[in-house]
Design a protein around this motif. Structure first.
Motif, PDB file in Angstrom:
ATOM      1  N   THR A   1       0.871  -1.179   0.000  1.00  0.00           N
ATOM      2  CA  THR A   1       0.000   0.000   0.000  1.00  0.00           C
ATOM      3  C   THR A   1       0.904   1.222   0.000  1.00  0.00           C
ATOM      4  O   THR A   1       1.355   1.681   1.053  1.00  0.00           O
ATOM      5  N   PRO A   2       1.232   1.747  -1.176  1.00  0.00           N
ATOM      6  CA  PRO A   2       2.218   2.831  -1.255  1.00  0.00           C
ATOM      7  C   PRO A   2       1.712   4.113  -0.598  1.00  0.00           C
ATOM      8  O   PRO A   2       0.519   4.435  -0.675  1.00  0.00           O
ATOM      9  N   PRO A   3       2.598   4.857   0.060  1.00  0.00           N
ATOM     10  CA  PRO A   3       2.206   6.140   0.663  1.00  0.00           C
ATOM     11  C   PRO A   3       1.873   7.166  -0.411  1.00  0.00           C
ATOM     12  O   PRO A   3       2.306   7.057  -1.564  1.00  0.00           O
ATOM     13  N   LYS A   4       1.097   8.161  -0.046  1.00  0.00           N
ATOM     14  CA  LYS A   4       0.680   9.184  -1.007  1.00  0.00           C
ATOM     15  C   LYS A   4       1.876   9.879  -1.655  1.00  0.00           C
ATOM     16  O   LYS A   4       1.804  10.317  -2.797  1.00  0.00           O
ATOM     17  N   ALA A   5       2.975   9.940  -0.938  1.00  0.00           N
ATOM     18  CA  ALA A   5       4.148  10.665  -1.442  1.00  0.00           C
ATOM     19  C   ALA A   5       4.721  10.052  -2.717  1.00  0.00           C
ATOM     20  O   ALA A   5       5.416  10.743  -3.470  1.00  0.00           O
ATOM     21  N   VAL A   6       4.437   8.768  -2.975  1.00  0.00           N
ATOM     22  CA  VAL A   6       5.015   8.131  -4.162  1.00  0.00           C
ATOM     23  C   VAL A   6       3.978   7.872  -5.261  1.00  0.00           C
ATOM     24  O   VAL A   6       4.313   7.314  -6.300  1.00  0.00           O
ATOM     25  N   LEU A   7       2.725   8.279  -5.041  1.00  0.00           N
ATOM     26  CA  LEU A   7       1.682   8.003  -6.020  1.00  0.00           C
ATOM     27  C   LEU A   7       1.964   8.694  -7.359  1.00  0.00           C
ATOM     28  O   LEU A   7       1.702   8.129  -8.430  1.00  0.00           O
ATOM     29  N   ASP A   8       2.495   9.921  -7.306  1.00  0.00           N
ATOM     30  CA  ASP A   8       2.830  10.615  -8.552  1.00  0.00           C
ATOM     31  C   ASP A   8       3.931   9.868  -9.304  1.00  0.00           C
ATOM     32  O   ASP A   8       3.901   9.773 -10.536  1.00  0.00           O
ATOM     33  N   ARG A   9       4.894   9.346  -8.549  1.00  0.00           N
ATOM     34  CA  ARG A   9       5.976   8.583  -9.186  1.00  0.00           C
ATOM     35  C   ARG A   9       5.426   7.320  -9.853  1.00  0.00           C
ATOM     36  O   ARG A   9       5.803   6.985 -10.986  1.00  0.00           O
ATOM     37  N   ILE A  10       4.536   6.624  -9.184  1.00  0.00           N
ATOM     38  CA  ILE A  10       3.952   5.409  -9.753  1.00  0.00           C
ATOM     39  C   ILE A  10       3.156   5.727 -11.016  1.00  0.00           C
ATOM     40  O   ILE A  10       3.233   5.010 -12.022  1.00  0.00           O
ATOM     41  N   ALA A  11       2.402   6.842 -10.974  1.00  0.00           N
ATOM     42  CA  ALA A  11       1.643   7.255 -12.156  1.00  0.00           C
ATOM     43  C   ALA A  11       2.571   7.580 -13.316  1.00  0.00           C
ATOM     44  O   ALA A  11       2.292   7.229 -14.475  1.00  0.00           O
ATOM     45  N   ARG A  12       3.706   8.235 -13.018  1.00  0.00           N
ATOM     46  CA  ARG A  12       4.681   8.541 -14.066  1.00  0.00           C
ATOM     47  C   ARG A  12       5.255   7.257 -14.650  1.00  0.00           C
ATOM     48  O   ARG A  12       5.391   7.103 -15.864  1.00  0.00           O
ATOM     49  N   ASP A  13       5.608   6.318 -13.767  1.00  0.00           N
ATOM     50  CA  ASP A  13       6.130   5.034 -14.226  1.00  0.00           C
ATOM     51  C   ASP A  13       5.156   4.364 -15.181  1.00  0.00           C
ATOM     52  O   ASP A  13       5.544   3.851 -16.249  1.00  0.00           O
ATOM     53  N   ASN A  14       3.880   4.357 -14.799  1.00  0.00           N
ATOM     54  CA  ASN A  14       2.867   3.696 -15.632  1.00  0.00           C
ATOM     55  C   ASN A  14       2.732   4.370 -16.995  1.00  0.00           C
ATOM     56  O   ASN A  14       2.561   3.689 -18.021  1.00  0.00           O
ATOM     57  N   ARG A  15       2.820   5.694 -17.018  1.00  0.00           N
ATOM     58  CA  ARG A  15       2.744   6.414 -18.294  1.00  0.00           C
ATOM     59  C   ARG A  15       3.930   6.055 -19.183  1.00  0.00           C
ATOM     60  O   ARG A  15       3.783   5.842 -20.395  1.00  0.00           O
ATOM     61  N   GLU A  16       5.111   5.995 -18.594  1.00  0.00           N
ATOM     62  CA  GLU A  16       6.310   5.678 -19.375  1.00  0.00           C
ATOM     63  C   GLU A  16       6.264   4.255 -19.904  1.00  0.00           C
ATOM     64  O   GLU A  16       6.680   3.987 -21.049  1.00  0.00           O
ATOM     65  N   VAL A  17       5.755   3.333 -19.105  1.00  0.00           N
ATOM     66  CA  VAL A  17       5.614   1.952 -19.572  1.00  0.00           C
ATOM     67  C   VAL A  17       4.609   1.894 -20.725  1.00  0.00           C
ATOM     68  O   VAL A  17       4.845   1.201 -21.724  1.00  0.00           O
ATOM     69  N   GLY A  18       3.518   2.640 -20.599  1.00  0.00           N
ATOM     70  CA  GLY A  18       2.534   2.675 -21.679  1.00  0.00           C
ATOM     71  C   GLY A  18       3.134   3.190 -22.976  1.00  0.00           C
ATOM     72  O   GLY A  18       2.870   2.637 -24.062  1.00  0.00           O
ATOM     73  N   LYS A  19       3.939   4.231 -22.889  1.00  0.00           N
ATOM     74  CA  LYS A  19       4.594   4.774 -24.090  1.00  0.00           C
ATOM     75  C   LYS A  19       5.549   3.740 -24.699  1.00  0.00           C
ATOM     76  O   LYS A  19       5.639   3.604 -25.924  1.00  0.00           O
ATOM     77  N   ALA A  20       6.256   3.014 -23.844  1.00  0.00           N
ATOM     78  CA  ALA A  20       7.229   2.040 -24.332  1.00  0.00           C
ATOM     79  C   ALA A  20       6.563   0.867 -25.031  1.00  0.00           C
ATOM     80  O   ALA A  20       7.166   0.227 -25.900  1.00  0.00           O
ATOM     81  N   ARG A  21       5.307   0.593 -24.677  1.00  0.00           N
ATOM     82  CA  ARG A  21       4.589  -0.519 -25.308  1.00  0.00           C
ATOM     83  C   ARG A  21       3.713  -0.063 -26.471  1.00  0.00           C
ATOM     84  O   ARG A  21       3.061  -0.882 -27.108  1.00  0.00           O
ATOM     85  N   ALA A  22       3.723   1.224 -26.762  1.00  0.00           N
ATOM     86  CA  ALA A  22       2.819   1.775 -27.775  1.00  0.00           C
ATOM     87  C   ALA A  22       3.187   1.450 -29.220  1.00  0.00           C
ATOM     88  O   ALA A  22       2.298   1.357 -30.065  1.00  0.00           O
ATOM     89  N   PRO A  23       4.478   1.314 -29.586  1.00  0.00           N
ATOM     90  CA  PRO A  23       4.804   1.081 -31.002  1.00  0.00           C
ATOM     91  C   PRO A  23       4.079  -0.130 -31.573  1.00  0.00           C
ATOM     92  O   PRO A  23       3.965  -1.167 -30.919  1.00  0.00           O
ATOM     93  N   ARG A  24       3.568   0.018 -32.795  1.00  0.00           N
ATOM     94  CA  ARG A  24       2.859  -1.084 -33.460  1.00  0.00           C
ATOM     95  C   ARG A  24       3.415  -1.231 -34.874  1.00  0.00           C
ATOM     96  O   ARG A  24       2.690  -1.161 -35.858  1.00  0.00           O
ATOM     97  N   ARG A  25       4.721  -1.434 -34.944  1.00  0.00           N
ATOM     98  CA  ARG A  25       5.382  -1.547 -36.239  1.00  0.00           C
ATOM     99  C   ARG A  25       4.942  -2.819 -36.957  1.00  0.00           C
ATOM    100  O   ARG A  25       4.920  -3.892 -36.375  1.00  0.00           O
ATOM    101  N   ALA A  26       4.619  -2.683 -38.226  1.00  0.00           N
ATOM    102  CA  ALA A  26       4.217  -3.854 -39.023  1.00  0.00           C
ATOM    103  C   ALA A  26       5.465  -4.571 -39.523  1.00  0.00           C
ATOM    104  O   ALA A  26       5.676  -4.751 -40.718  1.00  0.00           O
ATOM    105  N   GLN A  27       6.311  -4.959 -38.569  1.00  0.00           N
ATOM    106  CA  GLN A  27       7.531  -5.702 -38.861  1.00  0.00           C
ATOM    107  C   GLN A  27       7.623  -6.866 -37.886  1.00  0.00           C
ATOM    108  O   GLN A  27       7.274  -6.734 -36.713  1.00  0.00           O
ATOM    109  N   GLN A  28       8.074  -8.000 -38.373  1.00  0.00           N
ATOM    110  CA  GLN A  28       8.197  -9.194 -37.544  1.00  0.00           C
ATOM    111  C   GLN A  28       9.665  -9.394 -37.189  1.00  0.00           C
ATOM    112  O   GLN A  28      10.395 -10.105 -37.859  1.00  0.00           O
TER     113      GLN A  28
END
Length: 271
Positions: free
Chosen positions: A104-131
């Motif tokens: 149960t993370p303290p409120k002080a790190v919630l912004d950091r966790i949200a940032r982490d999640n955004r960065e992970v989402g960006k890293a998984r976003a590419p949808r290159r039509a290459q195998q």
């Protein structure tokens, strides 16, 4: 009558161009080929297709027990294929001894966790039509399976979301190899929950993620080959011992990475 017969013949010819491989199971991985220039959808969701007709996608851990794969050929003819999806009975996984702030993370790190999640989402976003994974996948490290995909997590007695990866116990410092060729889209040494984290984009929306690393040997933008060492096993982030948590995604769909290399899902092994 001749027009009807011709239409049926064209539809049959188009249907035979479809080849599908993989496991139609919750958390499964499916790949295949269609006639070049075709479009593919799974349950209405668009699937990336390479110029030579290759495609791949994953099924979620709670995917419906039936799936519809539709193809539209370059001639405009639409074919619909129904597949039963096998259900899975996921185990319960109880983990104790974690620091309270990691459950149960303290409120002080919630912004950091949200940032982490955004960065992970960006890293998984590419949808290159290459195998990039034409040579197939391999296990990134050898070791005991200490946690399986889909397990219902109870952390320090508190129910949490299911486990969406495969935990592989191995000594700290064990080299981790890229499970397939691809491009590094994340290489962060210190995410809150997952510590040292690498994400590899393999094309077609397929990505794999490597968590809790003690050392990262690649940078964002690097191209890696199957079997190339990308980092070392650690216990950074939320971990009670050294291990690699290996994950797989098709776009935002989390699927079982063990099914990239095995015919059946990996199971937790006794110590």
């Amino acid at each position: 009558m001749r027009l009807i017969a011709l239409a049926l013949l064209l539809a049959a010819t188009h249907a035979t161009a479809l080849e599908v491989n993989g496991r139609w199971i919750q958390g499964g991985y499916v790949s295949g080929t269609v006639e070049p220039g075709s479009q593919v959808r799974i349950d209405g969701q668009k699937v990336a297709v390479t110029a030579d007709g290759a495609f791949a996608f994953g099924l979620g851990f709670d995917a419906p027990l039936a799936a519809v794969l539709s193809t539209t050929g370059p001639d405009g003819i639409v074919s619909r294929h129904e597949f039963p999806v096998a259900a899975r009975d996921y185990p319960e996984s109880r983990i104790n001894g974690l620091p309270g702030a990691m459950v149960t993370p303290p409120k002080a790190v919630l912004d950091r966790i949200a940032r982490d999640n955004r960065e992970v989402g960006k890293a998984r976003a590419p949808r290159r039509a290459q195998q990039d994974f034409g040579a197939g996948f391999q296990w990134p490290v050898q070791g005991r399976i200490s946690g399986e995909f889909g397990a219902k997590r109870v952390l320090n007695g508190v129910p949490r979301q299911p486990h969406f990866g495969i935990d592989i116990a191995a000594p700290e410092g064990t080299p981790i190899e890229a499970s397939a060729g691809g491009v590094v889209t994340m290489a962060d040494p210190d995410l809150y929950y997952t510590g040292g984290t690498i994400i590899l984009d393999h094309g077609l929306g397929i990505s794999t993620t490597y968590l809790h690393l003690s050392r990262l040997d690649v940078e964002v933008g690097d191209r890696v080959e199957k079997g190339q060492v990308i980092g070392l096993v650690g216990m950074t982030g939320r971990a009670t011992g050294p291990h690699l948590c290996w994950r797989a995604n098709w776009n935002t769909v989390r699927f079982d990475p063990s099914l990239l290399v095995e015919a059946v899902p990996a199971r937790t092994q006794p110590k």
